[in-house]
Design a protein around this motif. Structure first.
Motif, PDB file in Angstrom:
ATOM      1  N   UNK A 139       0.832  -1.204   0.000  1.00 36.48           N
ATOM      2  CA  UNK A 139       0.000   0.000   0.000  1.00 36.48           C
ATOM      3  C   UNK A 139       0.864   1.251   0.000  1.00 36.48           C
ATOM      4  N   UNK A 140       1.970   1.229   0.705  1.00 42.43           N
ATOM      5  CA  UNK A 140       2.795   2.434   0.814  1.00 42.43           C
ATOM      6  C   UNK A 140       3.734   2.633  -0.370  1.00 42.43           C
ATOM      7  N   UNK A 141       3.894   1.613  -1.229  1.00 43.68           N
ATOM      8  CA  UNK A 141       4.818   1.767  -2.367  1.00 43.68           C
ATOM      9  C   UNK A 141       4.475   2.946  -3.282  1.00 43.68           C
ATOM     10  N   UNK A 142       3.219   3.134  -3.699  1.00 48.01           N
ATOM     11  CA  UNK A 142       2.931   4.294  -4.556  1.00 48.01           C
ATOM     12  C   UNK A 142       3.221   5.625  -3.872  1.00 48.01           C
ATOM     13  N   UNK A 143       2.936   5.690  -2.586  1.00 48.81           N
ATOM     14  CA  UNK A 143       3.191   6.934  -1.858  1.00 48.81           C
ATOM     15  C   UNK A 143       4.685   7.197  -1.731  1.00 48.81           C
ATOM     16  N   UNK A 144       5.462   6.142  -1.576  1.00 45.31           N
ATOM     17  CA  UNK A 144       6.913   6.311  -1.535  1.00 45.31           C
ATOM     18  C   UNK A 144       7.437   6.799  -2.878  1.00 45.31           C
ATOM     19  N   UNK A 145       6.857   6.246  -3.962  1.00 47.88           N
ATOM     20  CA  UNK A 145       7.282   6.680  -5.297  1.00 47.88           C
ATOM     21  C   UNK A 145       6.952   8.158  -5.510  1.00 47.88           C
ATOM     22  N   UNK A 146       5.755   8.567  -5.095  1.00 45.15           N
ATOM     23  CA  UNK A 146       5.389   9.987  -5.211  1.00 45.15           C
ATOM     24  C   UNK A 146       6.279  10.861  -4.337  1.00 45.15           C
ATOM     25  N   UNK A 147       6.611  10.372  -3.173  1.00 47.48           N
ATOM     26  CA  UNK A 147       7.481  11.145  -2.281  1.00 47.48           C
ATOM     27  C   UNK A 147       8.863  11.330  -2.898  1.00 47.48           C
ATOM     28  N   UNK A 148       9.352  10.303  -3.602  1.00 48.04           N
ATOM     29  CA  UNK A 148      10.643  10.453  -4.276  1.00 48.04           C
ATOM     30  C   UNK A 148      10.541  11.439  -5.434  1.00 48.04           C
ATOM     31  N   UNK A 149       9.398  11.386  -6.137  1.00 50.32           N
ATOM     32  CA  UNK A 149       9.217  12.295  -7.266  1.00 50.32           C
ATOM     33  C   UNK A 149       9.185  13.747  -6.806  1.00 50.32           C
ATOM     34  N   UNK A 150       8.406  14.001  -5.747  1.00 56.01           N
ATOM     35  CA  UNK A 150       8.248  15.361  -5.228  1.00 56.01           C
ATOM     36  C   UNK A 150       8.996  15.527  -3.910  1.00 56.01           C
ATOM     37  N   UNK A 151      10.088  14.854  -3.753  1.00 59.62           N
ATOM     38  CA  UNK A 151      10.822  14.871  -2.492  1.00 59.62           C
ATOM     39  C   UNK A 151      11.376  16.222  -2.128  1.00 59.62           C
ATOM     40  N   UNK A 152      11.727  17.023  -3.102  1.00 64.26           N
ATOM     41  CA  UNK A 152      12.317  18.323  -2.824  1.00 64.26           C
ATOM     42  C   UNK A 152      11.347  19.292  -2.198  1.00 64.26           C
ATOM     43  N   UNK A 153      10.057  19.184  -2.534  1.00 59.79           N
ATOM     44  CA  UNK A 153       9.075  20.133  -2.030  1.00 59.79           C
ATOM     45  C   UNK A 153       8.878  19.985  -0.528  1.00 59.79           C
ATOM     46  N   UNK A 154       8.746  18.754  -0.055  1.00 62.01           N
ATOM     47  CA  UNK A 154       8.516  18.573   1.372  1.00 62.01           C
ATOM     48  C   UNK A 154       9.768  18.886   2.173  1.00 62.01           C
TER      49      UNK A 154
END
Length: 60
Positions: free
Chosen positions: A39-54
């Protein structure tokens, strides 16, 4: 013998029941961990994609 000698009853079933429940709990825990990972894999992928913003929002 008028009064027969009674041998103590050994309750192995109780111990076996605890082991069975513990084994079932371990299996459910492993399944839950696998589901959580999937379940968390897609969210991890999105976090890597937009990691700089957070990361930049926390530094400010």
């Amino acid at each position: 013998m008028r009064y027969p000698v009674r041998h103590p009853v050994i309750h192995t079933g109780r111990r076996k029941g605890k082991l069975v429940f513990r084994a079932i709990a371990d299996v459910l825990r492993q399944i839950g961990g696998a589901v959580a990972t999937v379940v968390t894999l897609p969210f991890r992928a999105l976090a890597r994609l937009f990691g700089g913003a957070s990361g930049s929002a926390r530094r400010a």
